[in-house]
Enzyme design. Structure first.
Site, PDB file in Angstrom:
ATOM      1  N   THR A  95       0.824  -1.223   0.000  1.00 41.21           N
ATOM      2  CA  THR A  95       0.000   0.000   0.000  1.00 41.21           C
ATOM      3  C   THR A  95       0.851   1.264   0.000  1.00 41.21           C
ATOM      4  O   THR A  95       1.971   1.262   0.540  1.00 41.21           O
ATOM      5  CB  THR A  95      -0.903   0.004   1.253  1.00 41.21           C
ATOM      6  OG1 THR A  95      -1.432   1.318   1.450  1.00 41.21           O
ATOM      7  CG2 THR A  95      -0.158  -0.394   2.512  1.00 41.21           C
ATOM      8  N   GLU A 151       0.311   3.544   1.887  1.00 40.78           N
ATOM      9  CA  GLU A 151       0.408   3.937   3.300  1.00 40.78           C
ATOM     10  C   GLU A 151       1.811   3.671   3.860  1.00 40.78           C
ATOM     11  O   GLU A 151       2.185   4.245   4.884  1.00 40.78           O
ATOM     12  CB  GLU A 151      -0.626   3.186   4.138  1.00 40.78           C
ATOM     13  CG  GLU A 151      -2.061   3.600   3.880  1.00 40.78           C
ATOM     14  CD  GLU A 151      -2.378   5.018   4.338  1.00 40.78           C
ATOM     15  OE1 GLU A 151      -2.239   5.298   5.533  1.00 40.78           O
ATOM     16  OE2 GLU A 151      -2.743   5.842   3.493  1.00 40.78           O
ATOM     17  N   TYR A 201      -1.841  -0.052  10.850  1.00 43.12           N
ATOM     18  CA  TYR A 201      -2.140  -0.698   9.561  1.00 43.12           C
ATOM     19  C   TYR A 201      -0.890  -0.707   8.673  1.00 43.12           C
ATOM     20  O   TYR A 201      -0.513  -1.740   8.112  1.00 43.12           O
ATOM     21  CB  TYR A 201      -3.281   0.065   8.861  1.00 43.12           C
ATOM     22  CG  TYR A 201      -3.444  -0.303   7.404  1.00 43.12           C
ATOM     23  CD1 TYR A 201      -4.125  -1.454   7.034  1.00 43.12           C
ATOM     24  CD2 TYR A 201      -2.899   0.499   6.396  1.00 43.12           C
ATOM     25  CE1 TYR A 201      -4.258  -1.810   5.686  1.00 43.12           C
ATOM     26  CE2 TYR A 201      -3.030   0.156   5.054  1.00 43.12           C
ATOM     27  CZ  TYR A 201      -3.706  -0.993   4.713  1.00 43.12           C
ATOM     28  OH  TYR A 201      -3.830  -1.339   3.385  1.00 43.12           O
ATOM     29  N   LYS A 204       1.450  -3.740   7.246  1.00 42.88           N
ATOM     30  CA  LYS A 204       1.647  -3.948   5.811  1.00 42.88           C
ATOM     31  C   LYS A 204       3.144  -3.930   5.459  1.00 42.88           C
ATOM     32  O   LYS A 204       3.582  -4.592   4.522  1.00 42.88           O
ATOM     33  CB  LYS A 204       0.895  -2.882   5.002  1.00 42.88           C
ATOM     34  CG  LYS A 204      -0.611  -3.149   4.921  1.00 42.88           C
ATOM     35  CD  LYS A 204      -0.929  -4.269   3.940  1.00 42.88           C
ATOM     36  CE  LYS A 204      -2.410  -4.528   3.827  1.00 42.88           C
ATOM     37  NZ  LYS A 204      -2.740  -5.583   2.849  1.00 42.88           N
TER      38      LYS A 204
HETATM   39  O1  F7E Z   1      -9.191   7.891   4.253  1.00 39.66           O
HETATM   40  C1  F7E Z   1      -9.377  11.409   5.467  1.00 39.66           C
HETATM   41  C2  F7E Z   1      -8.520  10.437   6.237  1.00 39.66           C
HETATM   42  O2  F7E Z   1     -10.300   5.875   5.191  1.00 39.66           O
HETATM   43  C3  F7E Z   1      -8.718   8.761   3.260  1.00 39.66           C
HETATM   44  C4  F7E Z   1      -7.461   1.922   2.350  1.00 39.66           C
HETATM   45  O3  F7E Z   1      -7.911   1.218   1.213  1.00 39.66           O
HETATM   46  O4  F7E Z   1      -6.242   3.498   0.990  1.00 39.66           O
HETATM   47  C5  F7E Z   1      -7.227   3.401   2.014  1.00 39.66           C
HETATM   48  O5  F7E Z   1      -6.812   4.036   3.204  1.00 39.66           O
HETATM   49  C6  F7E Z   1      -8.332  10.096   3.861  1.00 39.66           C
HETATM   50  C7  F7E Z   1      -7.548   9.998   5.158  1.00 39.66           C
HETATM   51  O6  F7E Z   1      -8.703   5.667   3.239  1.00 39.66           O
HETATM   52  C8  F7E Z   1     -12.730  11.270   6.797  1.00 39.66           C
HETATM   53  O7  F7E Z   1      -7.919  11.079   7.357  1.00 39.66           O
HETATM   54  C9  F7E Z   1     -11.311  12.812   6.247  1.00 39.66           C
HETATM   55  O8  F7E Z   1      -6.477  10.895   5.056  1.00 39.66           O
HETATM   56  O9  F7E Z   1     -10.893   6.634   2.865  1.00 39.66           O
HETATM   57  P1  F7E Z   1      -9.864   6.488   3.899  1.00 39.66           P
HETATM   58  P2  F7E Z   1      -7.137   5.564   3.573  1.00 39.66           P
HETATM   59  O10 F7E Z   1      -6.885   5.726   5.013  1.00 39.66           O
HETATM   60  O11 F7E Z   1      -6.401   6.454   2.648  1.00 39.66           O
HETATM   61  C10 F7E Z   1      -4.945   2.954   1.321  1.00 39.66           C
HETATM   62  C11 F7E Z   1      -4.041   3.044   0.124  1.00 39.66           C
HETATM   63  C12 F7E Z   1      -5.026   1.586   1.921  1.00 39.66           C
HETATM   64  O12 F7E Z   1      -4.091   0.796   1.809  1.00 39.66           O
HETATM   65  C13 F7E Z   1      -6.151   1.304   2.867  1.00 39.66           C
HETATM   66  O13 F7E Z   1      -6.364  -0.078   3.046  1.00 39.66           O
HETATM   67  O14 F7E Z   1      -9.525  10.794   4.190  1.00 39.66           O
HETATM   68  N1  F7E Z   1     -10.726  11.616   6.000  1.00 39.66           N
HETATM   69  N2  F7E Z   1     -12.546  12.634   6.746  1.00 39.66           N
HETATM   70  C14 F7E Z   1     -11.590  10.638   6.338  1.00 39.66           C
HETATM   71  N3  F7E Z   1     -11.485   9.299   6.245  1.00 39.66           N
HETATM   72  C15 F7E Z   1     -12.564   8.556   6.635  1.00 39.66           C
HETATM   73  N4  F7E Z   1     -12.498   7.220   6.521  1.00 39.66           N
HETATM   74  N5  F7E Z   1     -13.720   9.151   7.113  1.00 39.66           N
HETATM   75  C16 F7E Z   1     -13.855  10.505   7.221  1.00 39.66           C
HETATM   76  O15 F7E Z   1     -14.897  10.997   7.670  1.00 39.66           O
END
Ligand code: F7E
Length: 327
Positions: free
Chosen positions: A108, A110, A132, A136
């Site tokens: 990822t 990440e 996470y 990974k």
């Molecule tokens: O967050 C911000 C949050 O939870 C994206 C997974 O597939 O991609 C994914 O991980 C961004 C972050 O995905 C909210 O802080 C703001 O910066 O949709 P997300 P993620 O964490 O990027 C990577 C590549 C993976 O490997 C993972 O498995 O959005 N954010 N407001 C928020 N995020 C969430 N969830 N909810 C909010 O209300």
């Protein structure tokens, strides 16, 4: 995608008492019928070994993981158990029971944490910033170690965010597309988000599965970055999504007091501490030059198209529910 290429597809599912298949329930019935499901868990090494020695798959796509970064801060140990222990089980099972299988491991973006250099490629240092990502990283290095030590075909895909109309509703893109579709259908309930300034590289999952498949058709196993090369903030995703229902969002206030307003003064977006993470990973933008050169892969779907696909799909889902309520 694999079925359309003529593959015999086997999938592993965790059993639960309601017998729900999670996101697989969203697959059309004619597709589900063609997939052989084996009930089991990636944390059960015996199960994984048995299934691999029985089926001897030519290709394995190891996507099983606790994939929600936010949750990993509250449940680090179970994230480690699944994402590290599960990956070790898969690698051991390939080594001992099915060494001719080609393995794809879902690493990822990440792993990069909050990179200082942009864009990021296969040589950018890994500085993980969540349980996470730490898990990974262990998976990434387990794959590399097994590949080199036992000469196995094991590949790491370092994929940037890949989204679609079947993304889980707690991930930010789907949360926004569902919220916008709700508001577009007459709701006044605002979308409540966390860090609006987070910068991500969002692409369409359908483009990325093709890249995963291409990695396993190479002569040698390797590691590849897949992404779009475009960076956008959560705020930009919100604005693009509202544009599709002809609402122009203006922002007022700052931090947790920031709100997104429609032209007629309705509060359509709010911010809450609840959705902030103890540490943010962002500043992402993929340099996918290696994938372009070696895999002849590039993303087809642009940011605005991705937002449109997701919002339209959620709008259509609400319309279908309304129609079935009328019937
Ligand atoms: O967050 C911000 C949050 O939870 C994206 C997974 O597939 O991609 C994914 O991980 C961004 C972050 O995905 C909210 O802080 C703001 O910066 O949709 P997300 P993620 O964490 O990027 C990577 C590549 C993976 O490997 C993972 O498995 O959005 N954010 N407001 C928020 N995020 C969430 N969830 N909810 C909010 O209300």
């Amino acid at each position: 995608m694999l079925l359309s290429k003529g593959y015999e597809v086997h999938g592993i599912l965790r059993r639960n008492s309601s017998m729900s298949k999670g996101t697989m329930d969203l697959l059309p019935e004619n597709i589900m019928k063609q997939i052989s499901i084996h009930y089991g868990d990636v944390t059960d090494g015996n199960f994984i070994s048995n299934i691999l020695s029985k089926e001897r798959p030519e290709e394995i796509y190891h996507l099983a993981a606790q994939s929600f970064v936010g949750y990993s801060f509250q449940n680090a140990l179970s994230t480690y158990d699944t994402n590290i222990g599960g990956t070790l089980n898969v690698c051991n099972a390939v080594k001992d029971s099915s060494p001719d299988s080609r393995l794809y491991f879902a690493a990822t973006s990440e792993l990069f944490g909050q990179p200082k250099e942009s864009p990021q490629n296969e040589l950018t240092p890994f500085v993980p910033r969540s349980p996470y990502a730490v898990a990974k990283l262990a998976g990434f290095w387990t794959v590399r170690t097994y590949r080199d030590a036992y000469r196995l075909f094991m590949t790491n895909g370092i994929l940037f965010n890949h989204e679609s109309e079947v993304r889980g509703p707690e991930f930010v893109t789907r949360k926004i597309s569902q919220g916008v579709a709700r508001i577009g259908n007459g709701s006044d309930e605002p979308i409540v988000l966390g860090n609006l300034g987070a910068v991500k590289d969002w692409g369409y999952a359908k483009d990325y599965v093709n890249g995963m498949w291409k990695m396993l058709q190479q002569d040698y196993p390797d590691d590849f970055v897949l992404g779009t090369g475009e960076a956008h903030t959560v705020r930009e995703f919100v604005e693009a999504a509202f544009t599709l229902i002809k609402i122009k969002i203006t922002w007022k206030g700052s931090g947790v007091n920031e709100v997104g307003l429609s032209e007629d003064g309705r509060t359509l977006v709010k911010v809450s501490r609840e959705f902030f993470r103890p540490l943010e990973s962002d500043n992402f933008r993929a340099d996918y030059t290696k994938a372009l050169k070696k895999l002849k892969w590039k993303p087809k779907t642009k940011f605005n198209d991705l937002v449109r696909i997701m919002v339209n799909s959620d709008m259509n889902k609400i319309k279908a529910i309304k129609l079935s309520n009328l019937a």
